[in-house]
Write an enzyme that holds these catalytic residues in place. Structure first.
Site, short mmCIF file in Angstrom:
data_model
loop_
_atom_site.label_atom_id
_atom_site.label_comp_id
_atom_site.label_asym_id
_atom_site.label_seq_id
_atom_site.Cartn_x
_atom_site.Cartn_y
_atom_site.Cartn_z
N LYS A 212 3.39 14.51 4.38
CA LYS A 212 2.84 14.35 5.83
C LYS A 212 2.87 15.13 6.80
O LYS A 212 4.34 14.61 7.18
CB LYS A 212 2.02 13.30 5.55
N SER B 76 -5.44 9.97 6.67
CA SER B 76 -5.20 11.15 7.60
C SER B 76 -4.52 12.01 7.16
O SER B 76 -3.77 13.27 6.73
CB SER B 76 -4.73 10.44 8.82
N GLY C 151 -4.67 2.62 8.36
CA GLY C 151 -6.23 1.75 8.70
C GLY C 151 -6.75 2.87 7.34
O GLY C 151 -7.84 2.17 6.85
N SER D 161 -5.17 5.81 5.50
CA SER D 161 -4.88 7.04 5.43
C SER D 161 -4.15 7.56 4.43
O SER D 161 -3.93 8.33 3.82
CB SER D 161 -3.60 7.22 6.84
#
Length: 566
Positions: free
Chosen positions: A133, A217, A239, A241
């Site tokens: 990421k 995300s 949360g 992701s």
């Protein structure tokens, strides 16, 4: 900077990603629009690959390492195959932020030279390509985290000596383990969204249904792996992701408790916010691949290099204890028990999610496990606390980084409307309230020992990852199903189950579905058709070894039952 200038800068960065793809791997024909071709996985992307590339890229991480660490496959051949497939994936759904294929192939050559000389692998991840990421710093590679204002800087800072030289602790450890790093994947600007959108790559689409989101995300990780452009990778989760994009892309994803993996040197939003810590977790198409990566990272003793990492090595004894319970269950003993929460009392679920949970329940009962209805402390309270934590600085951090370029925050990003920051006393009070809620949840979990019949509380909890399957853009309804796990600092695992089906996920004519009061029937069945459906397996704090073992066992069993209509 003017609005025009930041738009041009974002577009230029986006074009540079495409320009970094070798000419031989660029698509020569126009890809049909999503309205004509939703699914670009499977046979569609395979048409651009050789049979050998397909064989390599559709092998899971465990078997890849088995091949590379014994010299049967070269690290170069494996790396080139995944670089090619990742390049195709980006051209189909816009899932990459950075590509450094040439550097990866050079690293792979060194792996092969080492094996040729010493007849032994460089480490437990020898020659395994791993995607990251775009929060992790890699030498010679930019980190933008989706912000236009971070382009040509170090986290927004001009002329910072760390620019181009810094490496995150996880990156250092992966190199030590023999992994080959080759790309960084897309994220929503600021990370604070369940969809992946920014002004560089615009929007990352779901490869299984390009009318839908890949999640966020760590959305680029999910999309890349759905197209098998990566055998395994790492995201972050504050949360949901890691788990949300894993579920939205029919993958496995682990959110470990804080401190199990090293966060040192990783870019993030609201750095220093300690009420709910962001954590690093692996994502992969198979559960055993998660185990491989997680165990390998722990072997590097991250607690010696990250002040927040816990000195907690991989615990084989927990794995053996869990496997013993599984074997006893296979022999007919009632040794395992699970809670099921079909609705959190806040966000009604869509029919495909309800069906996914029915499949899970059927599997658990078929295997002889005890299933209890989950009636925990209020999840509305958990949602409220999570929301306060995410907005405790009044979005000052996000506003600052968006302000570096003058860009606007993309619409799905969770951002404060009034910009009010909490005082130190208010943060302290919030921490106390969180701790009291954690204690209430702990007590409830312990109380289930009275009804499981095993002499222990439930071994895990199954619940939705989101109210919906891979979601229609801008219609993400609630992060409550994942956020409560972060609030409690529990172990959370995404497990793939099935796919939305417009012919199956409809209201029964006779109204016979028992959970109908928990289901949001007013949903777009046509658009959601084909969307991946995942569920979440939750364990208590620091129970990663147990949850990974259960996921390997139950994931295969759930997949078997998912083939039948439930």
């Amino acid at each position: 900077m003017t609005g025009t200038s930041w738009e041009l800068k974002g577009e230029a960065k986006g074009q540079s990603i495409l320009n970094a793809i070798p000419e031989k791997w660029r698509l020569k024909s126009v890809v049909p629009p999503a309205t004509e071709l939703r699914d670009v996985t499977g046979d569609y992307i395979r048409q651009y690959l050789t049979e050998r590339e397909i064989e390599i890229t559709e092998t899971d991480a465990v078997d890849i390492v088995d091949q590379t660490s014994t010299g049967r496959w070269s690290a170069v051949e494996v790396t080139e195959a995944f670089c090619h497939r990742a390049a195709l994936a980006h051209q189909l759904v816009s899932c990459l932020h950075e590509v450094f294929f040439e550097a990866a192939i050079e690293d792979a050559k060194l792996q092969d030279e080492y094996f040729a000389k010493y007849k032994t692998p460089t480490g437990p991840l020898h020659g395994l390509p791993i995607s990251l990421k775009d929060q992790f710093h890699v030498k010679g590679v930019e980190t933008t985290m989706g912000y236009v204002g971070w382009i040509d800087t170090f986290q927004g800072q001009q002329n910072d000596p760390r620019s181009g030289t810094e490496e995150s602790e996880l990156v250092r450890e992966l190199r030590n383990l023999g992994a080959v790093l080759y790309c960084k994947t897309s994220v929503p600007a600021s990370l604070m969204a369940g969809e992946t959108i920014n002004h560089i790559i615009v929007y990352t689409w779901n490869p299984k249904n390009r009318l839908l989101s890949c999640g966020g995300s760590s959305g680029g990780e999910g999309a890349l792996m759905a197209l098998r452009g990566s055998p395994a990778g790492f995201g972050t989760d504050v949360g949901g992701s890691v788990r949300i994009p894993a579920g939205f892309n029919f993958l496995y994803g682990l959110r470990p408790s804080a401190g199990r993996t090293p966060y040192q040197g990783t870019a993030t939003s609201m750095d220093g916010q300690g009420t709910i810590l962001s954590v690093i977790g692996p994502i992969a198409p198979t559960a055993r691949s998660l185990t491989l990566l997680f165990k390998a990272v722990l072997s590097q003793k991250p607690w010696l290099y990250d002040p927040l990492a816990l000195e907690l090595p991989w615990r084989d004894e927990v794995v053996q204890e869990t496997r013993a319970l599984i074997e006893k269950a296979r022999g007919g003993a009632s040794t395992l028990a699970f809670g099921i929460m079909k609705y959190d009392g806040v966000a009604l679920v869509h029919p495909p999610i309800a069906r996914g949970l029915r499949i899970v329940e059927k599997t658990l009962r078929r295997l002889g496990h005890r299933v209890i209805e989950w009636k925990p402390p209020s999840h509305a309270t958990a949602n409220e606390l999570v929301g306060k934590v995410f907005l405790m600085d009044g979005s000052a951090d996000m506003n600052y980084h968006f302000g570096l370029s003058g860009e606007s925050a993309p619409s799905p990003v969770m951002i404060s409307k009034d910009g009010t920051e909490m005082t130190a006393s208010q943060v302290a009070a919030l921490n106390v309230t969180k701790r009291l809620y954690q204690k209430q949840y702990m007590d409830y979990w312990n109380s289930t020992a009275e009804v499981t019949g095993t002499g222990r509380p439930v071994d895990g909890l199954f619940c939705p990852l989101a109210p919906h399957a891979a979601v229609i853009p801008n219609e993400y309804k609630s992060v409550g199903y994942t956020g409560f796990v972060n609030l409690l600092d529990y172990t959370g695992l995404a497990i793939p189950v099935t796919f939305a089906d417009k012919k199956v996920d409809v209201r029964p004519a006779d109204g016979s579905v028992n959970e109908s009061n928990d289901i949001e029937w007013d949903y777009d069945a046509e658009t959601y058709d084909g969307a991946p459906v995942g569920v979440q397996l939750v364990g208590r704090r620091l129970q990663e070894e147990k949850m990974l073992t259960l996921a390997e066992y139950l994931g295969e069993e759930i997949a078997q039952d998912a083939k039948e209509r439930v």
